[in-house]
Structures are given as C-alpha cells and as structure tokens.
Design a protein around this motif. Structure first.
Motif, mmCIF file in Angstrom:
data_model
loop_
_atom_site.group_PDB
_atom_site.id
_atom_site.type_symbol
_atom_site.label_atom_id
_atom_site.label_comp_id
_atom_site.label_asym_id
_atom_site.label_seq_id
_atom_site.Cartn_x
_atom_site.Cartn_y
_atom_site.Cartn_z
ATOM 1 N N ILE A 175 0.834 -1.201 0.000
ATOM 2 C CA ILE A 175 0.000 0.000 0.000
ATOM 3 C C ILE A 175 0.869 1.250 0.000
ATOM 4 N N GLN A 176 1.914 1.253 0.804
ATOM 5 C CA GLN A 176 2.786 2.419 0.882
ATOM 6 C C GLN A 176 3.490 2.688 -0.444
ATOM 7 N N MET A 177 4.048 1.657 -1.065
ATOM 8 C CA MET A 177 4.745 1.843 -2.332
ATOM 9 C C MET A 177 3.791 2.252 -3.439
ATOM 10 N N SER A 178 2.563 1.721 -3.402
ATOM 11 C CA SER A 178 1.576 2.114 -4.408
ATOM 12 C C SER A 178 1.211 3.582 -4.262
ATOM 13 N N GLN A 179 1.184 4.080 -3.029
ATOM 14 C CA GLN A 179 0.893 5.497 -2.804
ATOM 15 C C GLN A 179 2.021 6.374 -3.352
ATOM 16 N N MET A 180 3.258 5.904 -3.242
ATOM 17 C CA MET A 180 4.396 6.701 -3.692
ATOM 18 C C MET A 180 4.435 6.826 -5.202
ATOM 19 N N VAL A 181 3.896 5.850 -5.915
ATOM 20 C CA VAL A 181 3.904 5.899 -7.386
ATOM 21 C C VAL A 181 2.508 6.184 -7.936
ATOM 22 N N PHE A 182 1.590 6.627 -7.046
ATOM 23 C CA PHE A 182 0.245 7.040 -7.446
ATOM 24 C C PHE A 182 -0.561 5.916 -8.090
ATOM 25 N N ARG A 183 -0.354 4.685 -7.613
ATOM 26 C CA ARG A 183 -1.150 3.556 -8.092
ATOM 27 C C ARG A 183 -2.291 3.305 -7.108
ATOM 28 N N VAL A 184 -3.346 4.090 -7.258
ATOM 29 C CA VAL A 184 -4.481 3.983 -6.342
ATOM 30 C C VAL A 184 -5.164 2.629 -6.494
ATOM 31 N N ASP A 185 -5.142 2.074 -7.700
ATOM 32 C CA ASP A 185 -5.774 0.766 -7.908
ATOM 33 C C ASP A 185 -5.088 -0.311 -7.070
ATOM 34 N N GLN A 186 -3.758 -0.265 -6.984
ATOM 35 C CA GLN A 186 -3.037 -1.237 -6.162
ATOM 36 C C GLN A 186 -3.256 -0.981 -4.675
ATOM 37 N N MET A 187 -3.455 0.279 -4.308
ATOM 38 C CA MET A 187 -3.781 0.571 -2.922
ATOM 39 C C MET A 187 -5.109 -0.071 -2.538
ATOM 40 N N PHE A 188 -6.076 -0.010 -3.430
ATOM 41 C CA PHE A 188 -7.361 -0.644 -3.168
ATOM 42 C C PHE A 188 -7.226 -2.163 -3.119
ATOM 43 N N VAL A 189 -6.335 -2.700 -3.920
ATOM 44 C CA VAL A 189 -6.075 -4.148 -3.856
ATOM 45 C C VAL A 189 -5.582 -4.525 -2.460
ATOM 46 N N GLY A 190 -4.651 -3.739 -1.926
ATOM 47 C CA GLY A 190 -4.153 -4.005 -0.581
ATOM 48 C C GLY A 190 -5.241 -3.905 0.472
ATOM 49 N N LEU A 191 -6.118 -2.912 0.338
ATOM 50 C CA LEU A 191 -7.204 -2.751 1.303
ATOM 51 C C LEU A 191 -8.170 -3.935 1.244
ATOM 52 N N VAL A 192 -8.496 -4.367 0.030
ATOM 53 C CA VAL A 192 -9.398 -5.513 -0.114
ATOM 54 C C VAL A 192 -8.755 -6.774 0.462
ATOM 55 N N VAL A 193 -7.468 -6.950 0.213
ATOM 56 C CA VAL A 193 -6.761 -8.117 0.756
ATOM 57 C C VAL A 193 -6.806 -8.111 2.276
ATOM 58 N N LEU A 194 -6.616 -6.943 2.882
ATOM 59 C CA LEU A 194 -6.676 -6.850 4.342
ATOM 60 C C LEU A 194 -8.072 -7.197 4.861
ATOM 61 N N GLY A 195 -9.102 -6.716 4.161
ATOM 62 C CA GLY A 195 -10.460 -7.041 4.575
ATOM 63 C C GLY A 195 -10.755 -8.527 4.473
ATOM 64 N N VAL A 196 -10.350 -9.131 3.369
ATOM 65 C CA VAL A 196 -10.566 -10.573 3.201
ATOM 66 C C VAL A 196 -9.749 -11.357 4.221
ATOM 67 N N LEU A 197 -8.532 -10.893 4.484
ATOM 68 C CA LEU A 197 -7.687 -11.569 5.471
ATOM 69 C C LEU A 197 -8.310 -11.510 6.862
ATOM 70 N N GLY A 198 -8.878 -10.362 7.228
ATOM 71 C CA GLY A 198 -9.525 -10.244 8.525
ATOM 72 C C GLY A 198 -10.739 -11.139 8.642
ATOM 73 N N PHE A 199 -11.551 -11.185 7.594
ATOM 74 C CA PHE A 199 -12.740 -12.046 7.615
ATOM 75 C C PHE A 199 -12.350 -13.517 7.671
ATOM 76 N N ALA A 200 -11.367 -13.899 6.869
ATOM 77 C CA ALA A 200 -10.949 -15.303 6.830
ATOM 78 C C ALA A 200 -10.313 -15.739 8.146
ATOM 79 N N SER A 201 -9.513 -14.869 8.750
ATOM 80 C CA SER A 201 -8.864 -15.227 10.013
ATOM 81 C C SER A 201 -9.886 -15.365 11.131
ATOM 82 N N ASP A 202 -10.895 -14.504 11.150
ATOM 83 C CA ASP A 202 -11.942 -14.626 12.169
ATOM 84 C C ASP A 202 -12.748 -15.896 11.971
ATOM 85 N N LEU A 203 -13.040 -16.225 10.722
ATOM 86 C CA LEU A 203 -13.770 -17.458 10.433
ATOM 87 C C LEU A 203 -12.949 -18.676 10.831
#
Length: 226
Positions: A175-203
C-alpha cells in the motif's frame, strides 16, 4: 483518485500473476501469526497468574495498566532501535497490541470465575493446579476466547502500521509503495486483501474454537433452538 472496480480487479490480477501479491500476503500472515501467538500466550499467562495470585496482582497491576495506556504505534521508534528494521520489530509491535486485550479478558474471566463451580470442584477434591486447569480456566473460557478474538483484529490493524515503517515486503508495504507511485488501484487491492484476510482469520478462529472446544457455546445453541 477512485478507480473503477474493473481497474482494481485488473491490478489484482496483474499482482497475482506476477507472484507479488502472494509474496506480500505470506509475509504479512507470518508476522501477524507470530505476533498474535506471542502476545496472546503472554496475555493469557499473565492474566491467569495475576488473577490467581492477589499479592502479585496488587504489585504489578499499576505497571500493567500504565503500559496498557501506551499505544503500540508509540513504540515504533523504540522497536526499530531495539530490534532493527527486520521481523523482530514488527512482531514486537503486533505482540504488544495483542497482549492487552487478551490480558484484560483473561484476568477478569479468571477473577470472576463461577463460585458455584469452584465450590463443586473443591467438594470433589480439586486443589491447586487441578482446580485451575479443570475448573477455573474452563469457567473463564468465554472471556479468554473473546479477548483472543478481539486481539486477532488488533493484530491485523497494527500489522499495517508496522509494515509502513521500514518493511520491504508485506501488504502494508504494498500500500505504501503504491501510494508513492500514485497507483491507487493497487492501494485498493491491498485494502481488499486486508479485509478478506480479517474475515478469513476470524472465520478460521471460530472453526478452530469449535473443533478444539466442541462444548463451547453448546448450551447457548440449545437455548436458542428451544
């Protein structure tokens, strides 16, 4: 600034096919698991010890409460100074954040264990470690499990902050590196991965609890069904 879902999917596919996403995900999973296991084990151990030894609790309780007021992010400079920019500093920060919710719930659960169960165990000859292992801890399990479940989410939150400081791989680093090169799409990929990771770990956590402790929640289930 706000990419379309198709753009985010394309970025996720590109990161997946190149192997970068899996590499970052595995690194983050290792850090969060190590920090969660360390902080959770220490939290349960100290909470149990303090609840069973009142004199020890009276001595150390103010110190633990003062340490609890210090957020994990405030330790970032010290963690880097103590452990360097390697895995040690990140695991330390995650363990610090995980420790206190687990400790609080364990301490309260053991301290407020059902007195009727304690008397019943004593009447059947339970003493010392047998009382703790077979009566006190099972009685406090709802509190301990709740603390660990809260700590699981805390571990993922602190993971990102830890990876933003000196990491060279991980989802937070992505997420940090994507912000430095203005890749907002990759930043959203990281956010979605974190959300899925949180849901999967709780399950997964709930499944493990149901597998190891099949009696946990059984009474509540019967009451709901009836």
């Amino acid at each position: 600034m706000l990419p379309a879902p198709t753009t985010v999917i394309q970025a996720a596919w590109a990161l997946s096919t190149s192997g970068q996403l899996l590499f970052h995900l595995v690194a983050s999973l290792w850090r969060s698991a190590a920090g969660f296991a360390t902080g959770g084990a220490l939290g349960v151990l100290l909470g149990l010890t303090m609840a069973r030894l009142p004199r020890f609790s009276d001595t150390i309780y103010p110190l633990v409460q003062m340490a609890r007021a210090i957020p994990a992010l405030a330790f970032v400079p010290l963690a880097v100074f103590w452990f360097g920019i390697g895995e040690g500093s990140k695991i330390f920060l995650i363990a610090w954040g995980v420790f206190f919710p687990t400790w609080v719930n364990t301490f309260i659960g053991v301290r407020d264990a059902n007195e009727l169960l304690i008397r019943a165990g004593a009447s059947l000859g339970a003493r010392g470690w047998r009382m703790t292992a077979f009566v006190i801890i099972p009685s406090a399990l709802p509190f301990i499990i709740a603390g660990l479940r809260i700590s699981l989410a805390v571990a993922l939150m602190i993971l990102v902050a830890a990876e933003l400081t000196g990491a060279v791989f991980g989802v937070g680093y992505l997420i940090q590196m994507s912000q430095m090169v203005f890749r907002v799409d990759q930043m959203f990929v990281g956010l979605v991965v974190l959300g899925v990771l949180g849901f999967a770990s709780d399950l997964l956590f709930n499944r493990i609890v149901a597998l190891l402790l099949p009696w946990y929640g059984a009474e509540r289930t019967r009451e709901t069904s009836s």
